[in-house]
Scaffold this motif. Sequence first.
Motif, mmCIF file in Angstrom:
data_model
loop_
_atom_site.group_PDB
_atom_site.id
_atom_site.type_symbol
_atom_site.label_atom_id
_atom_site.label_comp_id
_atom_site.label_asym_id
_atom_site.label_seq_id
_atom_site.Cartn_x
_atom_site.Cartn_y
_atom_site.Cartn_z
ATOM 1 N N ALA A 93 0.831 -1.201 0.000
ATOM 2 C CA ALA A 93 0.000 0.000 0.000
ATOM 3 C C ALA A 93 0.867 1.253 0.000
ATOM 4 C CB ALA A 93 -0.934 0.001 1.202
ATOM 5 N N CYS A 94 1.959 1.213 0.759
ATOM 6 C CA CYS A 94 2.895 2.337 0.789
ATOM 7 C C CYS A 94 3.519 2.551 -0.587
ATOM 8 C CB CYS A 94 3.976 2.074 1.837
ATOM 9 S SG CYS A 94 5.196 3.388 1.996
ATOM 10 N N ALA A 95 3.941 1.463 -1.227
ATOM 11 C CA ALA A 95 4.530 1.581 -2.562
ATOM 12 C C ALA A 95 3.528 2.128 -3.573
ATOM 13 C CB ALA A 95 5.058 0.216 -3.013
ATOM 14 N N LYS A 96 2.309 1.671 -3.486
ATOM 15 C CA LYS A 96 1.279 2.094 -4.440
ATOM 16 C C LYS A 96 1.021 3.601 -4.373
ATOM 17 C CE LYS A 96 -3.386 0.937 -6.038
ATOM 18 N NZ LYS A 96 -4.591 0.100 -5.803
ATOM 19 N N GLN A 97 1.176 4.191 -3.192
ATOM 20 C CA GLN A 97 0.926 5.623 -3.031
ATOM 21 C C GLN A 97 1.855 6.462 -3.901
ATOM 22 O OE1 GLN A 97 1.305 6.393 1.164
ATOM 23 N NE2 GLN A 97 -0.785 5.754 1.624
ATOM 24 N N SER A 98 3.070 5.970 -4.135
ATOM 25 C CA SER A 98 4.041 6.726 -4.927
ATOM 26 C C SER A 98 4.151 6.228 -6.362
ATOM 27 C CB SER A 98 5.429 6.655 -4.261
ATOM 28 O OG SER A 98 5.405 7.243 -2.981
ATOM 29 N N PHE A 99 3.376 5.208 -6.720
ATOM 30 C CA PHE A 99 3.469 4.657 -8.071
ATOM 31 C C PHE A 99 3.044 5.714 -9.089
ATOM 32 C CE2 PHE A 99 1.663 2.248 -11.698
ATOM 33 C CZ PHE A 99 2.803 1.548 -12.069
ATOM 34 N N GLY A 100 3.876 5.924 -10.088
ATOM 35 C CA GLY A 100 3.591 6.918 -11.111
ATOM 36 C C GLY A 100 4.142 8.291 -10.811
ATOM 37 N N ASP A 101 4.622 8.514 -9.586
ATOM 38 C CA ASP A 101 5.229 9.795 -9.248
ATOM 39 C C ASP A 101 6.627 9.886 -9.842
ATOM 40 O OD1 ASP A 101 2.985 10.299 -7.770
ATOM 41 O OD2 ASP A 101 3.955 10.057 -5.807
ATOM 42 N N ARG A 159 12.568 -1.843 -11.354
ATOM 43 C CA ARG A 159 12.707 -1.232 -12.687
ATOM 44 C C ARG A 159 11.332 -1.034 -13.332
ATOM 45 N NH1 ARG A 159 17.415 -4.540 -12.611
ATOM 46 N NH2 ARG A 159 19.323 -3.314 -12.911
ATOM 47 N N ASN A 160 10.440 -2.006 -13.177
ATOM 48 C CA ASN A 160 9.070 -1.826 -13.666
ATOM 49 C C ASN A 160 8.403 -0.653 -12.952
ATOM 50 O OD1 ASN A 160 9.218 -4.050 -15.368
ATOM 51 N ND2 ASN A 160 8.200 -5.428 -13.957
ATOM 52 N N TYR A 161 8.529 -0.641 -11.640
ATOM 53 C CA TYR A 161 7.889 0.380 -10.804
ATOM 54 C C TYR A 161 8.321 1.777 -11.239
ATOM 55 C CZ TYR A 161 6.563 2.808 -6.484
ATOM 56 O OH TYR A 161 6.026 3.671 -5.562
ATOM 57 N N ILE A 162 9.614 1.975 -11.434
ATOM 58 C CA ILE A 162 10.141 3.289 -11.809
ATOM 59 C C ILE A 162 9.558 3.754 -13.141
ATOM 60 C CG2 ILE A 162 12.244 4.472 -12.555
ATOM 61 C CD1 ILE A 162 13.756 2.672 -10.509
ATOM 62 N N ARG A 163 9.328 2.809 -14.041
ATOM 63 C CA ARG A 163 8.870 3.151 -15.392
ATOM 64 C C ARG A 163 7.346 3.125 -15.534
ATOM 65 N NH1 ARG A 163 13.586 1.351 -14.827
ATOM 66 N NH2 ARG A 163 15.346 1.824 -16.217
ATOM 67 N N GLY A 164 6.653 2.967 -14.435
ATOM 68 C CA GLY A 164 5.198 2.991 -14.484
ATOM 69 C C GLY A 164 4.567 1.699 -14.954
ATOM 70 N N VAL A 165 5.326 0.607 -14.942
ATOM 71 C CA VAL A 165 4.792 -0.705 -15.298
ATOM 72 C C VAL A 165 4.258 -1.351 -14.021
ATOM 73 C CG1 VAL A 165 5.320 -2.969 -16.254
ATOM 74 C CG2 VAL A 165 6.442 -0.928 -17.186
ATOM 75 N N PRO A 166 3.007 -1.769 -13.977
ATOM 76 C CA PRO A 166 2.404 -2.205 -12.706
ATOM 77 C C PRO A 166 2.798 -3.597 -12.235
ATOM 78 C CG PRO A 166 0.805 -2.402 -14.474
ATOM 79 C CD PRO A 166 2.016 -1.738 -15.079
ATOM 80 N N LEU A 167 3.800 -4.201 -12.845
ATOM 81 C CA LEU A 167 4.218 -5.551 -12.477
ATOM 82 C C LEU A 167 5.323 -5.488 -11.422
ATOM 83 C CD1 LEU A 167 4.222 -7.078 -16.052
ATOM 84 C CD2 LEU A 167 2.565 -7.545 -14.241
ATOM 85 N N TYR A 168 4.900 -5.347 -10.182
ATOM 86 C CA TYR A 168 5.827 -5.359 -9.051
ATOM 87 C C TYR A 168 5.079 -5.937 -7.857
ATOM 88 C CZ TYR A 168 3.365 -1.229 -7.254
ATOM 89 O OH TYR A 168 2.406 -0.369 -6.777
ATOM 90 N N ALA A 169 5.826 -6.289 -6.809
ATOM 91 C CA ALA A 169 5.187 -6.929 -5.653
ATOM 92 C C ALA A 169 5.981 -6.660 -4.393
ATOM 93 C CB ALA A 169 5.068 -8.439 -5.880
ATOM 94 N N CYS A 170 5.300 -6.745 -3.276
ATOM 95 C CA CYS A 170 5.937 -6.698 -1.958
ATOM 96 C C CYS A 170 5.977 -8.124 -1.424
ATOM 97 C CB CYS A 170 5.147 -5.790 -1.016
ATOM 98 S SG CYS A 170 5.904 -5.612 0.622
ATOM 99 N N SER A 171 7.175 -8.591 -1.098
ATOM 100 C CA SER A 171 7.377 -9.994 -0.709
ATOM 101 C C SER A 171 7.893 -10.066 0.722
ATOM 102 C CB SER A 171 8.375 -10.648 -1.664
ATOM 103 O OG SER A 171 8.662 -11.970 -1.282
ATOM 104 N N VAL A 172 7.226 -10.880 1.551
ATOM 105 C CA VAL A 172 7.584 -11.015 2.968
ATOM 106 C C VAL A 172 7.562 -12.491 3.345
ATOM 107 C CG1 VAL A 172 6.984 -10.402 5.343
ATOM 108 C CG2 VAL A 172 6.542 -8.767 3.491
#
Length: 267
Positions: free
Chosen positions: A21-29, A95-108
């Motif tokens: 959720a934290c990552a999603k807030q900055s996605f596309g910025d 790298r996807n995240y930085i370029r606005g590609v929505p294929l990323y995940a948080c893994s725990v």
Amino acid sequence: MDPTPAALAQLAVAAARAGGACAKQSFGDPLSVRRKTDGSEYTRADLDAQAEVIRCILASRPHDAILAEEQQPDERAELGSARCCWIIDPIDGTRNYIRGVPLYACSVAACMDGVPVAGAIFAPQFDVLYSAALGGPLCVNGAPNVPQERSGRAKTPLVAIPSAATPRFRPWVEGLIDRAVLRSLGSTALHLAYVASGAYDAALCSDSKLWDIAAGIVLVEAAGGVARGAGNGPLVPPRLSAYANEDTPCLVARSAELMGALGLQPG
């Protein structure tokens, strides 16, 4: 009393959701991109998401150890003493995240005495969370996963491969061309989650780090699949305190039979 794998899985789910959720807030910025010593990219969003995952975990289990991608070496002091260690990749697919590609995940993932026993992988842009505890079942958004049967051309194995094959693994990738349909998403965690769920049949992870694969190993095995190191050593080192960010190549498949048919044999 030691925590049960199920209890650790519940916390992994909460932490993965918090970090995602934290990552999603900055996605596309617009984000300032920095590089680590190995050349890989990271941003403030990686650090913020990691901090949120760690905050969530330590609020419930303050004495556990943390092994996270964006940590500094001096932040790993507890790895040698704590029985429970959390392995975290806040944004797998930066790298996807930085370029606005929505294929990323948080893994725990949670390990007890060096053995992965619980894991969660959250894809924030799709609001899909894969989770499991040792022994299963695999759950998708909290419900047990039921793989769908395939017919016709869909029976051709779908195999995930790394974005760039290292020289050692290039022959393996070339050998798959005539045996499978190949995909590369730019996120090892998603590759493993998709194998676990039955969307993909197998994955070759050649240049992965421990935080890329720890949660996915739990998911794949909980779903009845197999996960093996690409060499002769264990997938997860028994002494996490000795881990020095080495590559941990692995092979995963929905079954040992399929792994053999695809030529994905450790060695």
